[in-house]
Scaffold this motif. Structure first.
Motif, PDB file in Angstrom:
ATOM      1  N   ALA A 150     -39.823 -18.506  -6.040  1.00 53.13           N
ATOM      2  CA  ALA A 150     -40.665 -17.754  -6.975  1.00 53.13           C
ATOM      3  C   ALA A 150     -39.993 -17.665  -8.343  1.00 53.13           C
ATOM      4  O   ALA A 150     -40.643 -17.837  -9.382  1.00 53.13           O
ATOM      5  CB  ALA A 150     -40.952 -16.365  -6.423  1.00 53.13           C
ATOM      6  N   GLN A 153     -40.325 -20.660 -10.253  1.00 56.84           N
ATOM      7  CA  GLN A 153     -41.723 -20.884 -10.636  1.00 56.84           C
ATOM      8  C   GLN A 153     -42.318 -22.162 -10.029  1.00 56.84           C
ATOM      9  O   GLN A 153     -43.051 -22.902 -10.684  1.00 56.84           O
ATOM     10  CB  GLN A 153     -41.859 -20.917 -12.169  1.00 56.84           C
ATOM     11  N   THR A 156     -47.152 -21.403  -5.991  1.00 62.39           N
ATOM     12  CA  THR A 156     -48.454 -21.083  -6.574  1.00 62.39           C
ATOM     13  C   THR A 156     -48.984 -19.794  -5.950  1.00 62.39           C
ATOM     14  O   THR A 156     -48.580 -19.433  -4.827  1.00 62.39           O
ATOM     15  CB  THR A 156     -49.464 -22.214  -6.323  1.00 62.39           C
TER      16      THR A 156
END
Length: 233
Positions: A150, A153, A156
């Protein structure tokens, strides 16, 4: 601002550490305990306390690292990496943010983690299955891997991988063909070195019995209780 500076320092320390640490192009994984043992005497202790992962002790210019072998191997390796931070850092040793940043940065280095994730994601039926496979490759807890992905990034919103460690184990049992030894503890007890040193320093009046009891509290609780009783008599 202090946490931000501590995090930046931890990232830089992790980068230097990885540059000086051969990993054969892969993840450190279980080798973390070998790397820790190069800098401290590692003590293995079976402590039936789910909240206890280990402790660091500095005694007369010697470093000792206690690891709780009642924890799963994933958790044990993660906390071994955290202890490595305390031995490696020149600043912010006790800063929680810095410790966490360093730990995930050396165990899940960004470039290799992203590349491996994309490869596993292409070969897996779901994001959850890819994450389980990445957790196995890195020997890290599922939650730690989720948080790292996370932060990088690469997850999703549709991935929806925010599960507890217990829920990940349940999911794995239902969807994965094989269990992992990393999800189980590997019970081991080894604490002779610290016990011997404490007894020697005590014999030469370089420690009080109360200090001896404190140092051996988790490494050798029976002897610690004996010293505590002596100090109270």
């Amino acid at each position: 601002m202090t946490d931000n500076i501590a995090a930046l320092f931890a990232e830089q320390t992790a980068a230097k550490f990885l540059t000086a640490t051969p990993t054969n192009g892969g993840f450190i994984g279980a080798d973390i305990e070998r790397l820790l043992a190069e800098r401290a005497t590692v003590i293995y202790r079976d402590v039936a306390d789910a909240t206890y992962y280990g402790a660091s002790i500095h005694l007369k210019q010697q470093n000792f690292a206690i690891l709780n072998t009642a924890q799963s191997l994933r958790q044990r390796y993660y906390h071994a990496a955290q202890m490595l931070w305390e031995l490696t850092a020149t600043s912010y040793q006790t800063n929680v943010t810095a410790s966490t940043v360093f730990t995930v940065a050396i165990m899940l280095p960004s470039r290799h983690t992203i590349a491996t994730w994309h490869r596993l994601r292409r070969k897996s039926d779901s994001a959850a299955m890819a994450l389980v496979r990445l957790a196995d490759q890195t020997a890290m807890p599922y939650q730690v891997v989720t948080q790292r992905l996370a932060a990088l990034q690469v997850l999703t919103p549709s991935d929806r991988l925010c599960l507890s460690e217990a829920d990940w184990l349940t999911w794995r049992t239902a969807h994965h063909s094989f269990p992992s030894a990393l999800d189980r503890p590997l019970h081991l007890v080894h604490f002779d070195r610290l016990t011997t040193d404490v007894m020697r320093y005590l014999e030469h009046d370089q420690l009080t019995t109360r200090d001896a009891a404190r140092l051996l509290d988790n490494a050798n609780p029976d002897l610690a209780q004996h010293y505590e009783a002596r100090s109270n008599s």
